[in-house]
Scaffold this motif. Structure first.
Motif, mmCIF file in Angstrom:
data_model
loop_
_atom_site.group_PDB
_atom_site.id
_atom_site.type_symbol
_atom_site.label_atom_id
_atom_site.label_comp_id
_atom_site.label_asym_id
_atom_site.label_seq_id
_atom_site.Cartn_x
_atom_site.Cartn_y
_atom_site.Cartn_z
ATOM 1 N N ALA A 210 -48.628 62.717 -87.394
ATOM 2 C CA ALA A 210 -48.630 64.128 -87.151
ATOM 3 C C ALA A 210 -48.128 64.820 -88.244
ATOM 4 O O ALA A 210 -48.495 65.906 -88.734
ATOM 5 N N ASP A 211 -46.850 64.141 -88.648
ATOM 6 C CA ASP A 211 -46.122 65.057 -89.865
ATOM 7 C C ASP A 211 -46.924 65.196 -90.879
ATOM 8 O O ASP A 211 -46.421 66.025 -91.777
ATOM 9 N N VAL A 212 -47.477 64.424 -91.182
ATOM 10 C CA VAL A 212 -48.535 64.272 -92.479
ATOM 11 C C VAL A 212 -49.907 64.480 -92.343
ATOM 12 O O VAL A 212 -50.832 64.505 -93.232
ATOM 13 N N ASP A 213 -50.278 64.634 -91.189
ATOM 14 C CA ASP A 213 -51.804 64.880 -90.577
ATOM 15 C C ASP A 213 -52.520 63.971 -91.132
ATOM 16 O O ASP A 213 -53.536 64.089 -91.903
ATOM 17 N N SER A 214 -52.120 62.855 -91.106
ATOM 18 C CA SER A 214 -52.934 61.565 -91.627
ATOM 19 C C SER A 214 -53.036 60.363 -90.699
ATOM 20 O O SER A 214 -52.103 59.930 -90.031
ATOM 21 N N LEU A 215 -54.141 59.501 -90.937
ATOM 22 C CA LEU A 215 -54.162 58.177 -90.148
ATOM 23 C C LEU A 215 -53.537 57.297 -91.168
ATOM 24 O O LEU A 215 -53.591 57.385 -92.458
ATOM 25 N N ALA A 216 -52.687 56.320 -90.759
ATOM 26 C CA ALA A 216 -52.043 55.503 -91.492
ATOM 27 C C ALA A 216 -51.886 53.859 -91.044
ATOM 28 O O ALA A 216 -52.150 53.745 -89.822
ATOM 29 N N PHE A 217 -51.882 53.114 -92.037
ATOM 30 C CA PHE A 217 -51.971 51.724 -91.685
ATOM 31 C C PHE A 217 -51.552 50.913 -92.829
ATOM 32 O O PHE A 217 -51.361 51.510 -94.161
ATOM 33 N N GLN A 218 -51.087 49.594 -92.493
ATOM 34 C CA GLN A 218 -50.734 48.782 -93.575
ATOM 35 C C GLN A 218 -51.830 47.612 -93.861
ATOM 36 O O GLN A 218 -52.362 47.193 -93.072
ATOM 37 N N PRO A 219 -52.203 47.899 -95.096
ATOM 38 C CA PRO A 219 -53.261 47.042 -95.779
ATOM 39 C C PRO A 219 -52.983 45.483 -95.640
ATOM 40 O O PRO A 219 -51.762 45.254 -95.705
ATOM 41 N N PRO A 220 -53.920 44.724 -95.675
ATOM 42 C CA PRO A 220 -53.859 43.251 -95.570
ATOM 43 C C PRO A 220 -52.944 42.742 -96.928
ATOM 44 O O PRO A 220 -53.375 43.351 -97.904
ATOM 45 N N ASP A 221 -51.920 41.997 -96.715
ATOM 46 C CA ASP A 221 -51.131 41.393 -97.685
ATOM 47 C C ASP A 221 -50.279 42.658 -98.470
ATOM 48 O O ASP A 221 -50.301 42.492 -99.768
ATOM 49 N N HIS A 222 -50.041 43.698 -97.934
ATOM 50 C CA HIS A 222 -49.396 44.775 -98.406
ATOM 51 C C HIS A 222 -48.305 45.370 -97.597
ATOM 52 O O HIS A 222 -48.428 45.237 -96.497
ATOM 53 N N ALA A 223 -46.879 45.293 -98.157
ATOM 54 C CA ALA A 223 -45.981 45.699 -97.363
ATOM 55 C C ALA A 223 -45.711 47.420 -96.904
ATOM 56 O O ALA A 223 -45.168 47.602 -95.993
ATOM 57 N N GLY A 224 -46.400 47.884 -98.002
ATOM 58 C CA GLY A 224 -46.332 49.536 -97.898
ATOM 59 C C GLY A 224 -47.366 49.875 -96.940
ATOM 60 O O GLY A 224 -48.338 49.255 -96.400
ATOM 61 N N HIS A 225 -47.400 51.284 -96.781
ATOM 62 C CA HIS A 225 -48.621 51.743 -95.994
ATOM 63 C C HIS A 225 -49.324 52.712 -96.649
ATOM 64 O O HIS A 225 -49.147 53.425 -97.699
ATOM 65 N N CYS A 226 -50.885 52.838 -96.139
ATOM 66 C CA CYS A 226 -51.892 53.526 -96.788
ATOM 67 C C CYS A 226 -52.085 54.561 -95.892
ATOM 68 O O CYS A 226 -51.999 54.618 -94.552
ATOM 69 N N PHE A 227 -52.121 55.919 -96.462
ATOM 70 C CA PHE A 227 -52.518 57.194 -95.462
ATOM 71 C C PHE A 227 -53.861 57.761 -95.954
ATOM 72 O O PHE A 227 -54.199 57.734 -97.299
ATOM 73 N N ILE A 228 -54.646 58.238 -94.851
ATOM 74 C CA ILE A 228 -55.722 58.849 -95.331
ATOM 75 C C ILE A 228 -55.598 60.215 -94.648
ATOM 76 O O ILE A 228 -55.542 60.415 -93.083
ATOM 77 N N HIS A 229 -55.677 61.191 -95.378
ATOM 78 C CA HIS A 229 -55.555 62.631 -94.620
ATOM 79 C C HIS A 229 -56.761 63.229 -93.737
ATOM 80 O O HIS A 229 -57.951 62.795 -94.238
ATOM 81 N N ARG A 230 -56.496 63.722 -92.885
ATOM 82 C CA ARG A 230 -57.514 64.329 -91.847
ATOM 83 C C ARG A 230 -58.772 64.942 -92.597
ATOM 84 O O ARG A 230 -59.919 64.733 -92.435
ATOM 85 N N ARG A 231 -58.237 65.731 -93.755
ATOM 86 C CA ARG A 231 -59.372 66.609 -94.575
ATOM 87 C C ARG A 231 -60.271 65.224 -95.205
ATOM 88 O O ARG A 231 -61.559 65.598 -95.557
ATOM 89 N N ALA A 232 -59.937 64.118 -95.521
ATOM 90 C CA ALA A 232 -60.768 63.125 -96.181
ATOM 91 C C ALA A 232 -61.778 62.701 -95.155
ATOM 92 O O ALA A 232 -63.158 62.548 -95.355
#
Length: 94
Positions: A8-30
């Motif tokens: 909610a703080d960034v109005d985005s869906l977040a997930f950790q992609p396979p084989d990646h330690a960081g997170h990916c964000f997809i904003h609600r507007r996308a």
């Protein structure tokens, strides 16, 4: 890995992609652009229905931008639509 959450703080869906330690964000507007999403639930449904394409779009962005293993990044509607469109084109050709 790959469990999605809503940030909610960034109005985005977040997930950790396979084989990646960081997170990916997809904003609600996308999601609004991709599927006319009106609610967080609409965004989550689109993510679940198109998870393979979203993972593919994330992998392509990681490679294209030479992101480090721990980097957080975002996907926009064009990143995702490009993969969904190419997948649909391939399936339609068979």
């Amino acid at each position: 890995m790959s469990e999605m959450t809503w940030r909610a703080d960034v109005d985005s869906l977040a997930f950790q992609p396979p084989d990646h330690a960081g997170h990916c964000f997809i904003h609600r507007r996308a999601f609004v652009t991709l599927c006319a999403a009106e609610t967080i639930e609409d965004c989550a449904r689109y993510y679940q229905s198109n998870r393979a394409a979203i993972f593919q779009a994330a992998a392509a962005k990681i490679q294209r931008d030479s992101l480090s293993l721990e980097a957080n990044f975002h996907l926009n509607s064009r990143d995702i639509a490009r993969v969904v469109r190419s997948t649909t084109d391939i399936e339609g050709a068979t």
